[in-house]
Structure formats: C-alpha cells, structure tokens
Design a protein around this motif. Structure first.
Motif, PDB file in Angstrom:
ATOM      1  N   HIS A  67       0.855  -1.187   0.000  1.00  0.00           N
ATOM      2  CA  HIS A  67       0.000   0.000   0.000  1.00  0.00           C
ATOM      3  C   HIS A  67       0.893   1.239   0.000  1.00  0.00           C
ATOM      4  CE1 HIS A  67      -3.548  -2.413   0.763  1.00  0.00           C
ATOM      5  NE2 HIS A  67      -2.759  -3.137   1.556  1.00  0.00           N
ATOM      6  N   TYR A  68       0.281   2.390  -0.310  1.00  0.00           N
ATOM      7  CA  TYR A  68       1.036   3.636  -0.373  1.00  0.00           C
ATOM      8  C   TYR A  68       0.294   4.727   0.397  1.00  0.00           C
ATOM      9  CZ  TYR A  68       2.661   8.063  -2.274  1.00  0.00           C
ATOM     10  OH  TYR A  68       3.118   9.354  -2.402  1.00  0.00           O
ATOM     11  N   LEU A  69       1.005   5.412   1.258  1.00  0.00           N
ATOM     12  CA  LEU A  69       0.424   6.552   1.988  1.00  0.00           C
ATOM     13  C   LEU A  69       1.148   7.836   1.587  1.00  0.00           C
ATOM     14  CD1 LEU A  69      -1.083   8.139   4.217  1.00  0.00           C
ATOM     15  CD2 LEU A  69       0.634   7.305   5.846  1.00  0.00           C
ATOM     16  N   ASP A  70       0.385   8.765   1.006  1.00  0.00           N
ATOM     17  CA  ASP A  70       0.906  10.096   0.671  1.00  0.00           C
ATOM     18  C   ASP A  70       0.449  11.014   1.814  1.00  0.00           C
ATOM     19  OD1 ASP A  70       1.353  12.617  -0.315  1.00  0.00           O
ATOM     20  OD2 ASP A  70       0.032  12.443  -2.046  1.00  0.00           O
ATOM     21  N   SER A  71       1.264  11.090   2.879  1.00  0.00           N
ATOM     22  CA  SER A  71       0.802  11.824   4.072  1.00  0.00           C
ATOM     23  C   SER A  71       0.684  13.318   3.796  1.00  0.00           C
ATOM     24  CB  SER A  71       1.719  11.557   5.270  1.00  0.00           C
ATOM     25  OG  SER A  71       3.017  12.037   5.015  1.00  0.00           O
ATOM     26  N   GLY A  72       1.489  13.834   2.849  1.00  0.00           N
ATOM     27  CA  GLY A  72       1.383  15.254   2.507  1.00  0.00           C
ATOM     28  C   GLY A  72      -0.016  15.598   2.010  1.00  0.00           C
ATOM     29  N   ALA A  73      -0.640  14.633   1.316  1.00  0.00           N
ATOM     30  CA  ALA A  73      -1.990  14.874   0.785  1.00  0.00           C
ATOM     31  C   ALA A  73      -2.982  15.099   1.922  1.00  0.00           C
ATOM     32  CB  ALA A  73      -2.441  13.697  -0.083  1.00  0.00           C
ATOM     33  N   LEU A  74      -2.739  14.475   3.080  1.00  0.00           N
ATOM     34  CA  LEU A  74      -3.651  14.659   4.219  1.00  0.00           C
ATOM     35  C   LEU A  74      -3.560  16.095   4.730  1.00  0.00           C
ATOM     36  CD1 LEU A  74      -2.961  11.352   6.216  1.00  0.00           C
ATOM     37  CD2 LEU A  74      -4.572  11.750   4.353  1.00  0.00           C
ATOM     38  N   TYR A  75      -2.313  16.595   4.861  1.00  0.00           N
ATOM     39  CA  TYR A  75      -2.143  17.979   5.321  1.00  0.00           C
ATOM     40  C   TYR A  75      -2.677  18.962   4.279  1.00  0.00           C
ATOM     41  CZ  TYR A  75       0.453  16.051   9.170  1.00  0.00           C
ATOM     42  OH  TYR A  75       0.775  15.344  10.294  1.00  0.00           O
ATOM     43  N   SER A 125       1.700  23.404   4.758  1.00  0.00           N
ATOM     44  CA  SER A 125       2.908  23.562   5.568  1.00  0.00           C
ATOM     45  C   SER A 125       2.597  24.412   6.805  1.00  0.00           C
ATOM     46  CB  SER A 125       3.992  24.207   4.698  1.00  0.00           C
ATOM     47  OG  SER A 125       5.040  24.663   5.473  1.00  0.00           O
ATOM     48  N   SER A 126       1.730  25.403   6.639  1.00  0.00           N
ATOM     49  CA  SER A 126       1.402  26.282   7.765  1.00  0.00           C
ATOM     50  C   SER A 126       0.541  25.551   8.811  1.00  0.00           C
ATOM     51  CB  SER A 126       0.731  27.537   7.198  1.00  0.00           C
ATOM     52  OG  SER A 126      -0.223  28.028   8.061  1.00  0.00           O
ATOM     53  N   ILE A 127      -0.499  24.831   8.376  1.00  0.00           N
ATOM     54  CA  ILE A 127      -1.345  24.149   9.370  1.00  0.00           C
ATOM     55  C   ILE A 127      -0.627  22.927   9.969  1.00  0.00           C
ATOM     56  CG2 ILE A 127      -3.590  24.925   8.447  1.00  0.00           C
ATOM     57  CD1 ILE A 127      -3.229  21.534   7.743  1.00  0.00           C
ATOM     58  N   ALA A 128       0.370  22.380   9.216  1.00  0.00           N
ATOM     59  CA  ALA A 128       1.093  21.197   9.697  1.00  0.00           C
ATOM     60  C   ALA A 128       1.978  21.518  10.893  1.00  0.00           C
ATOM     61  CB  ALA A 128       1.938  20.604   8.571  1.00  0.00           C
ATOM     62  N   ALA A 129       2.202  22.800  11.161  1.00  0.00           N
ATOM     63  CA  ALA A 129       3.033  23.172  12.313  1.00  0.00           C
ATOM     64  C   ALA A 129       2.213  23.130  13.606  1.00  0.00           C
ATOM     65  CB  ALA A 129       3.611  24.573  12.099  1.00  0.00           C
ATOM     66  N   LYS A 130       0.898  22.898  13.505  1.00  0.00           N
ATOM     67  CA  LYS A 130       0.046  22.911  14.698  1.00  0.00           C
ATOM     68  C   LYS A 130      -0.031  21.502  15.293  1.00  0.00           C
ATOM     69  CE  LYS A 130      -2.874  26.488  12.594  1.00  0.00           C
ATOM     70  NZ  LYS A 130      -2.273  27.665  13.230  1.00  0.00           N
ATOM     71  N   PRO A 131       0.378  21.343  16.568  1.00  0.00           N
ATOM     72  CA  PRO A 131       0.380  20.005  17.181  1.00  0.00           C
ATOM     73  C   PRO A 131      -1.001  19.340  17.141  1.00  0.00           C
ATOM     74  CG  PRO A 131       1.467  21.600  18.626  1.00  0.00           C
ATOM     75  CD  PRO A 131       0.906  22.369  17.477  1.00  0.00           C
ATOM     76  N   GLY A 132      -2.073  20.116  17.324  1.00  0.00           N
ATOM     77  CA  GLY A 132      -3.423  19.539  17.338  1.00  0.00           C
ATOM     78  C   GLY A 132      -3.794  18.945  15.988  1.00  0.00           C
ATOM     79  N   VAL A 133      -3.362  19.595  14.921  1.00  0.00           N
ATOM     80  CA  VAL A 133      -3.643  19.091  13.571  1.00  0.00           C
ATOM     81  C   VAL A 133      -2.873  17.784  13.355  1.00  0.00           C
ATOM     82  CG1 VAL A 133      -3.299  19.549  11.108  1.00  0.00           C
ATOM     83  CG2 VAL A 133      -4.153  21.365  12.606  1.00  0.00           C
ATOM     84  N   ARG A 134      -1.618  17.750  13.772  1.00  0.00           N
ATOM     85  CA  ARG A 134      -0.803  16.546  13.587  1.00  0.00           C
ATOM     86  C   ARG A 134      -1.421  15.384  14.368  1.00  0.00           C
ATOM     87  NH1 ARG A 134       3.314  18.108  10.591  1.00  0.00           N
ATOM     88  NH2 ARG A 134       3.995  15.958  10.467  1.00  0.00           N
ATOM     89  N   ALA A 135      -1.854  15.684  15.613  1.00  0.00           N
ATOM     90  CA  ALA A 135      -2.446  14.633  16.446  1.00  0.00           C
ATOM     91  C   ALA A 135      -3.723  14.100  15.794  1.00  0.00           C
ATOM     92  CB  ALA A 135      -2.744  15.187  17.837  1.00  0.00           C
ATOM     93  N   ALA A 136      -4.491  14.993  15.177  1.00  0.00           N
ATOM     94  CA  ALA A 136      -5.765  14.588  14.573  1.00  0.00           C
ATOM     95  C   ALA A 136      -5.560  13.610  13.417  1.00  0.00           C
ATOM     96  CB  ALA A 136      -6.515  15.820  14.075  1.00  0.00           C
ATOM     97  N   LEU A 137      -4.360  13.627  12.813  1.00  0.00           N
ATOM     98  CA  LEU A 137      -4.135  12.799  11.617  1.00  0.00           C
ATOM     99  C   LEU A 137      -3.367  11.501  11.895  1.00  0.00           C
ATOM    100  CD1 LEU A 137      -3.318  15.621   9.020  1.00  0.00           C
ATOM    101  CD2 LEU A 137      -5.476  14.400   9.336  1.00  0.00           C
ATOM    102  N   VAL A 138      -2.964  11.293  13.159  1.00  0.00           N
ATOM    103  CA  VAL A 138      -2.126  10.119  13.464  1.00  0.00           C
ATOM    104  C   VAL A 138      -2.865   8.806  13.189  1.00  0.00           C
ATOM    105  CG1 VAL A 138      -1.000   8.835  15.329  1.00  0.00           C
ATOM    106  CG2 VAL A 138      -0.639  11.303  15.126  1.00  0.00           C
ATOM    107  N   GLU A 139      -4.076   8.708  13.732  1.00  0.00           N
ATOM    108  CA  GLU A 139      -4.811   7.445  13.628  1.00  0.00           C
ATOM    109  C   GLU A 139      -5.079   7.074  12.165  1.00  0.00           C
ATOM    110  OE1 GLU A 139      -8.926   5.877  15.297  1.00  0.00           O
ATOM    111  OE2 GLU A 139      -8.001   7.417  16.550  1.00  0.00           O
ATOM    112  N   MET A 140      -5.448   8.085  11.390  1.00  0.00           N
ATOM    113  CA  MET A 140      -5.733   7.835   9.973  1.00  0.00           C
ATOM    114  C   MET A 140      -4.483   7.261   9.284  1.00  0.00           C
ATOM    115  SD  MET A 140      -7.004  10.459   7.019  1.00  0.00           S
ATOM    116  CE  MET A 140      -8.072  11.388   8.078  1.00  0.00           C
ATOM    117  N   GLN A 141      -3.312   7.836   9.628  1.00  0.00           N
ATOM    118  CA  GLN A 141      -2.067   7.367   8.999  1.00  0.00           C
ATOM    119  C   GLN A 141      -1.757   5.928   9.425  1.00  0.00           C
ATOM    120  OE1 GLN A 141       0.990  10.760   8.583  1.00  0.00           O
ATOM    121  NE2 GLN A 141      -0.372  11.483  10.183  1.00  0.00           N
ATOM    122  N   HIS A 142      -1.954   5.619  10.711  1.00  0.00           N
ATOM    123  CA  HIS A 142      -1.699   4.247  11.171  1.00  0.00           C
ATOM    124  C   HIS A 142      -2.624   3.256  10.466  1.00  0.00           C
ATOM    125  CE1 HIS A 142       0.339   5.612  15.180  1.00  0.00           C
ATOM    126  NE2 HIS A 142       1.143   5.687  14.139  1.00  0.00           N
TER     127      HIS A 142
END
Ligand code: DC
Length: 248
Positions: free
Chosen positions: A49-57, A119-136
């Motif tokens: 499988h392939y995950l393009d994590s940049g696409a999520l941000y 890139s700007s919203i990716a610097a926010k810890p809350g945004v990063r935390a919100a996307l962890v589960e989806m990436q896993h």
C-alpha cells in the motif's frame, strides 16, 4: 484434553502470539525531492500500500480554506482536521484521485498555494495529532510505503526500512517547474525556488515533528540522479534488510 501448560510449538501458544504488524518502508524528505514518484514506484514493485501523508495535510489546508476557517485559530483548524473526510481512489484509467469531503480535489491539492497552506497548518500540534490514527490505518498487509516528513521519526518509528531523500533546492525548484509546465501551468522559476526554500525552513524548524532524517535512515541525495536509479537504491535497501524484492 490438551496438555496444560502448553508445550513448545503448541497451537495454543502460536495462537496467543501477537500478530506481527505489516512491514513499513518510510520515505521522508523535503518538497520536490522526488518522494511521491519514487514511493509510488517502490510500492508498486513491492505490491504494498502507499500513503501520501502530505496529501492529508494538503486536504486539511484546502478544507479549511473552503470553509473559511481562520488559520490562526489553532482549535478551529484542529476541529477542521478532525471532521475532514479524505478518501483515496483510482479513477477508471488507474490514475490516483483524492476526494476531500467527497469532492474530487486532486488538481487543487497539487497547487503551490495548497502546499503552503498545508505547511502552515502542519506546524500545529493539534492538527498533527488529529491525523495520526488515519495514517496508522494505512498499515495493512502485505506492507506499506509511507511518504512524508515525519514517517520514520514520529508516525512509524518501528518501520523496518527508512529512507530520507534530499536534493539541492535549485534542482527541486527545477523539477517542480518542469512538472507545472507539463501541466500547462506557467510559473516563475525564481519565485518557485523562493517558495521551496521558505517551505523547507518552516517544515524543518517547527517545534513538532520537524523535517529531519531518523538516525537509522539511509540518506540518498538525488541531485543529478534519475528516478529509476533512486528507485533501484531504495529497493536495494529493502533487499539488504532481508525482504524479498520482486524483479522489475
Ligand atoms: O509532501 P507535500 O509537499 O505534499 O506536503 C505538503 C506539506 O505538508 C509540507 O510542506 C509539510 C506538510 N507535511 C508534514 O508536515 N508532514 C508530513 N508527514 C507530510 C507533509
């Protein structure tokens, strides 16, 4: 009756072993380092499988823009990240498409303005935390190739294979320029270079999950090297790690 305690090699003990997680290959690096193209080819060869994590941000940045969310309001952007639905699917011709809240946003996601918002919203810890589960959730058998900035350092620190791609900023700007020209988008090379340098600085210097290679990552400088040669080196890294790589 089955003997208890079970002896070595018993079916009961085997059933009690935790199922091993599917293997992961992380490919991190700055924008324009060739991560996307290389990761897709490597995933295809391995059948993973392939995950393009940049696409999520990018998707969250886009959804925030569509909804008029104030990008300075951390809580509002995090809430937007949590409610945004992102779906990857191939079209009839086998081309990958990305749907944001069920709208096909594939082309809009690739715009430089969307990259800058991401890139700007990716610097926010809350945004990063919100996307962890989806990436896993992308870690499914038989394996996953994950491309991004913090795949090897934060999201999949236990990945069996880690690669970090670099290239000079000038070459990355030229690659992006060519990609955009091919799509009929005309942009100024110098302003593209300026944007790439600014984005790298923001991604590398943020407090949370900054862009940097995991200590054990294989660093490949792709300046002046063709895509096929880089793909071959990444596959060699996987092969050296003991995983059977199909012939291409
Ligand atoms: O890889 P990309 O250019 O599509 O990523 C867009 C932005 O998203 C990038 O500038 C930083 C952010 N990003 C991130 O912070 N972490 C990731 N794993 C992937 C992307």
């Amino acid at each position: 009756m089955k003997p208890w305690p079970p002896g070595p090699g018993s079916a009961i003990l085997a059933a009690m072993q935790p199922t091993p997680l599917p293997p992961v290959l992380t490919i991190d690096g700055p924008s324009g380092s060739g991560k996307g193209t290389i990761s897709r080819r490597v995933a295809e060869t391995l059948g993973w499988h392939y995950l393009d994590s940049g696409a999520l941000y990018r998707a969250v940045g886009l959804a925030a823009a569509w909804e008029g969310v104030d990008l300075d309001d951390d809580e509002a952007v995090e809430a937007c990240a949590r409610r945004t639905r992102i779906r990857f699917a191939d079209d009839a011709a086998g081309e990958p498409r990305v749907f944001v809240n069920e709208q096909d946003a594939t082309d809009e996601l690739r715009l430089e303005t969307t990259g800058a918002a991401a890139s700007s919203i990716a610097a926010k810890p809350g945004v990063r935390a919100a996307l962890v589960e989806m990436q896993h959730g992308f870690r499914q058998p038989p394996g996953l190739v994950a491309d991004g900035r913090d795949m090897g350092t934060v999201i999949f620190p236990d990945a069996a294979f880690k690669v970090f791609l670099t290239a000079s900023a000038a070459e990355r700007a030229e690659r992006r320029h060519k990609q955009l020209m091919d799509k009929g988008v005309s942009v100024n090379l110098d302003s593209l270079l300026g944007e790439i340098i600014a984005r790298d600085e923001r991604d590398a210097n943020r407090a949370v999950a900054p862009l940097r290679p995991a200590p054990e990552a294989v660093v490949i400088d792709t300046t002046g090297i063709g895509i096929e040669a880089v793909v071959a080196r990444v596959l060699a890294h996987v092969r050296e790690g003991g995983y059977p790589v199909p012939a291409r």
